[in-house]
Design a protein around this motif. Structure first.
Motif, PDB file in Angstrom:
ATOM      1  N   VAL A   1      19.283-106.780  58.653  1.00  0.00           N
ATOM      2  CA  VAL A   1      18.173-107.031  59.574  1.00  0.00           C
ATOM      3  C   VAL A   1      17.007-106.094  59.239  1.00  0.00           C
ATOM      4  CG1 VAL A   1      17.468-106.933  61.999  1.00  0.00           C
ATOM      5  CG2 VAL A   1      19.728-107.813  61.384  1.00  0.00           C
ATOM      6  N   GLU A   2      17.329-104.825  59.031  1.00  0.00           N
ATOM      7  CA  GLU A   2      16.271-103.855  58.706  1.00  0.00           C
ATOM      8  C   GLU A   2      15.568-104.231  57.404  1.00  0.00           C
ATOM      9  OE1 GLU A   2      18.052 -99.831  60.866  1.00  0.00           O
ATOM     10  OE2 GLU A   2      18.340-100.082  58.714  1.00  0.00           O
TER      11      GLU A   2
ATOM     12  N   GLU B   1      24.500-107.819  59.736  1.00  0.00           N
ATOM     13  CA  GLU B   1      24.610-106.355  59.691  1.00  0.00           C
ATOM     14  C   GLU B   1      23.236-105.718  59.935  1.00  0.00           C
ATOM     15  OE1 GLU B   1      27.297-104.316  58.931  1.00  0.00           O
ATOM     16  OE2 GLU B   1      28.466-106.150  59.247  1.00  0.00           O
ATOM     17  N   THR B   2      23.267-104.525  60.511  1.00  0.00           N
ATOM     18  CA  THR B   2      22.019-103.793  60.780  1.00  0.00           C
ATOM     19  C   THR B   2      21.166-103.655  59.520  1.00  0.00           C
ATOM     20  OG1 THR B   2      22.945-102.591  62.634  1.00  0.00           O
ATOM     21  CG2 THR B   2      21.111-101.535  61.487  1.00  0.00           C
ATOM     22  N   HIS B   3      21.807-103.295  58.419  1.00  0.00           N
ATOM     23  CA  HIS B   3      21.037-103.059  57.190  1.00  0.00           C
ATOM     24  C   HIS B   3      20.308-104.328  56.742  1.00  0.00           C
ATOM     25  CE1 HIS B   3      20.025-100.657  53.650  1.00  0.00           C
ATOM     26  NE2 HIS B   3      20.111-101.795  52.979  1.00  0.00           N
TER      27      HIS B   3
ATOM     28  N   TRP C   1      17.970-103.912  68.210  1.00  0.00           N
ATOM     29  CA  TRP C   1      17.380-103.083  67.151  1.00  0.00           C
ATOM     30  C   TRP C   1      15.916-102.849  67.506  1.00  0.00           C
ATOM     31  CZ3 TRP C   1      20.142-107.605  65.471  1.00  0.00           C
ATOM     32  CH2 TRP C   1      21.357-107.349  64.831  1.00  0.00           C
TER      33      TRP C   1
ATOM     34  N   GLN D   1      23.378-106.398  71.401  1.00  0.00           N
ATOM     35  CA  GLN D   1      22.872-105.609  70.264  1.00  0.00           C
ATOM     36  C   GLN D   1      21.345-105.595  70.315  1.00  0.00           C
ATOM     37  OE1 GLN D   1      24.573-104.216  67.216  1.00  0.00           O
ATOM     38  NE2 GLN D   1      22.534-103.339  67.093  1.00  0.00           N
TER      39      GLN D   1
ATOM     40  N   GLU E   1      17.653 -92.610  61.683  1.00  0.00           N
ATOM     41  CA  GLU E   1      17.657 -94.061  61.688  1.00  0.00           C
ATOM     42  C   GLU E   1      16.764 -94.667  60.601  1.00  0.00           C
ATOM     43  OE1 GLU E   1      17.566 -96.001  65.730  1.00  0.00           O
ATOM     44  OE2 GLU E   1      15.976 -97.109  64.736  1.00  0.00           O
ATOM     45  N   LYS E   2      15.613 -94.053  60.388  1.00  0.00           N
ATOM     46  CA  LYS E   2      14.660 -94.683  59.467  1.00  0.00           C
ATOM     47  C   LYS E   2      14.666 -94.041  58.089  1.00  0.00           C
ATOM     48  CE  LYS E   2      12.403 -96.278  63.410  1.00  0.00           C
ATOM     49  NZ  LYS E   2      11.507 -95.957  64.504  1.00  0.00           N
TER      50      LYS E   2
ATOM     51  N   PHE F   1      12.135-101.282  66.453  1.00  0.00           N
ATOM     52  CA  PHE F   1      11.289-100.871  65.332  1.00  0.00           C
ATOM     53  C   PHE F   1       9.946-100.409  65.874  1.00  0.00           C
ATOM     54  CE2 PHE F   1      14.342-103.870  63.736  1.00  0.00           C
ATOM     55  CZ  PHE F   1      14.709-103.375  62.495  1.00  0.00           C
TER      56      PHE F   1
END
Ligand code: LAC
Ligand code: ZN
Length: 466
Positions: free
Chosen positions: A401-402, A397-399, A343, A341, A425-426, A345
């Motif tokens: 982490v974001e 979860e992605t959310h 991510w 995985q 995505e953003k 930024f």
């Protein structure tokens, strides 16, 4: 409102595009979704016009049929800016790939949107001219996509982003009409500068078809050097030091997390520096000859060394050595091999805040999950950091982490996108960077240029506030 049927729409598009310009079914699926994602491309059809007139005809038909169009450049998007559904049609600029004119008197080049960046670099180099925007995706990204996202890359500290290079722009609007502002000179304060609206609009306001861009005489000399630096304050001091008289043309900074990943066991590159350092700086100086570039670079680094600003340095002795240094900075294979995985930024913040941000974020991510690896690097002089977060499951979860990343960034007043755009995505985080009034006027502009919501809808923001 037209009641044109889907089958008639496809048949008429086929006539306009003369068969090979229209792909459907398996021909669409045989293409990769993006440069990063090998799954089949999703779209009802892929339109490949070979002239602006053809493109306009397609847009008129699609507008009448209320058909959604997703414009596509080199397909290297990092923010899902070209994601399409099975009901959408993708409009690729790939056959609009002519360099129409290199005008060395006016210092301009006229290009069609589908010209690949590297092809432009090569055509100009043959005449000792240069287009000053350069980035890792040069072999596939197209000028239209770069304009639509206001791409940055390595030379921004000296030359600015894509926006700075644009003198003229031609755009096809959602209804197929042409908005041409193809001027070939810098100063033109005769009313609103409409072309600026489309630069960085990610294909949501119009389709960029042609542009007149600024070019510069090439400097024959380029010297690259890699430095090991101990403290962040020294990195900033070095930047200032190199900005006076060394011909500095790039200043990339990599934190040890990035360096270990991209010179370690998952990488094909090796560190040319013996020891480990807290910061790695990759820089380039340009001058009118190779000897002059190397001399300027060497003397600036010698002075910096004597001032105690750096611990170690290697200066590339050949083009091949320079390329091998830059290959480490441009690498992305190691993260793909090591992590299931990833991510990514692309944030911006004040240079002075960068190290505190990186440290604070690292602490918070550690608390969230020990399995997350944080790699930090970027275009420091532009206030732009790239963060790669990687790990193998189990992961949050992605959310979540974001949220940790963007919450931390918000505390420093940073932007959620520096140069990669917003895409899909953003979008959930745009409110952290743009206030309600800004978003209101963005929506008004979208409504004005694309009242039926047919051009890359749902990218950047939703048409209605959430
Ligand atoms: C880079 C891309 C990720 O700077 O923007 O390498
Ligand atoms: Zn970048």
């Amino acid at each position: 409102m037209s009641n044109i049927t889907q089958s008639r729409l496809l048949a008429e598009l086929n006539t306009i595009l003369r068969f090979s310009g229209l792909l459907t079914g398996e021909a669409v699926k045989s293409r990769a979704a993006t440069f990063w994602d090998n799954s089949p491309m999703r779209a009802k059809a892929l339109l490949r016009p070979s002239s602006v007139e053809q493109l306009q005809q397609c847009m008129r038909l699609c507008h009448a049929a209320r058909q959604v169009i997703v414009p596509l450049g080199g397909n290297t998007s990092l923010a899902e800016g070209t994601a399409a559904s099975a009901d959408d049609m993708v409009l690729s600029l790939e056959r609009l790939n002519q360099i129409e004119q290199i005008d060395t008197v006016s210092q301009t080049v006229t290009v069609q949107a589908g010209v690949v960046l590297q092809a432009l670099h090569e055509a100009l180099a043959a005449q000792n001219w240069v287009f000053p925007v350069d980035l890792g995706a040069r072999g596939s990204c197209t000028l239209g996509g770069m304009l639509a996202t206001n791409a940055g890359g390595f030379g921004v500290l000296v030359h600015g982003m894509m926006r700075t290079q644009v003198l003229g722009l031609e755009v096809v609007l959602a209804d197929g009409s042409l908005l041409s502002s193809m001027h070939g000179f810098l100063k033109n304060n005769s009313g609103y500068d409409l072309k600026q609206l489309f630069i960085g609009s990610e294909g949501t306001l119009g389709i960029i078809t042609r542009a007149i861009l600024r070019i510069k005489p090439a400097l024959a000399g380029r010297a690259s050097a890699l430095l090991g630096v101990e403290r962040f304050e020294q990195v900033c001091e070095l930047l200032k030091h190199l900005q006076s008289g060394s011909g500095l043309s790039a200043f990339e900074v990599m934190w040890p997390s990035f360096w270990r990943l991209n010179t370690g066991e998952y990488s094909s590159h090796q560190s040319p520096l013996a020891g480990e350092h807290n910061f790695y700086v990759l820089l380039e100086c340009q001058a009118s000859s190779q000897a002059a570039a190397e001399a300027a670079c060497c003397s600036a680094l010698e002075a910096a060394f004597n001032d105690g600003l750096l611990q170690d340095a290697v200066i590339a002795q050949s083009m091949a050595e320079a390329q091998s240094l830059w290959a480490i900075r441009e690498a992305y294979e190691a993260e793909q091999k090591r992590f299931k995985q990833i991510w990514g930024f692309d944030v911006s913040l004040r240079i002075a805040d960068m190290q505190r941000f990186a440290q604070l974020l690292e602490e918070r991510l550690k608390r969230l999950s020990a399995a997350i690896y944080l790699s930090v690097y970027g275009h420091l002089a532009d206030g732009n950091l790239h963060l790669i977060l990687g790990g193998n499951p189990p992961l949050p979860e992605t959310h979540t982490v974001e949220e940790v990343v963007y919450q931390c960034l918000a505390e420093f007043g940073g932007s959620i996108s520096a140069e990669h755009g917003v895409g899909l995505e953003k979008k959930p985080w745009l409110h952290l960077t743009r206030n309600a009034n800004e978003l209101h006027w963005m929506r008004q502009l979208k409504q004005l240029f694309d009242p039926h919501g047919l051009l890359n809808p749902g990218k950047i923001f939703d048409s209605e506030p959430a």
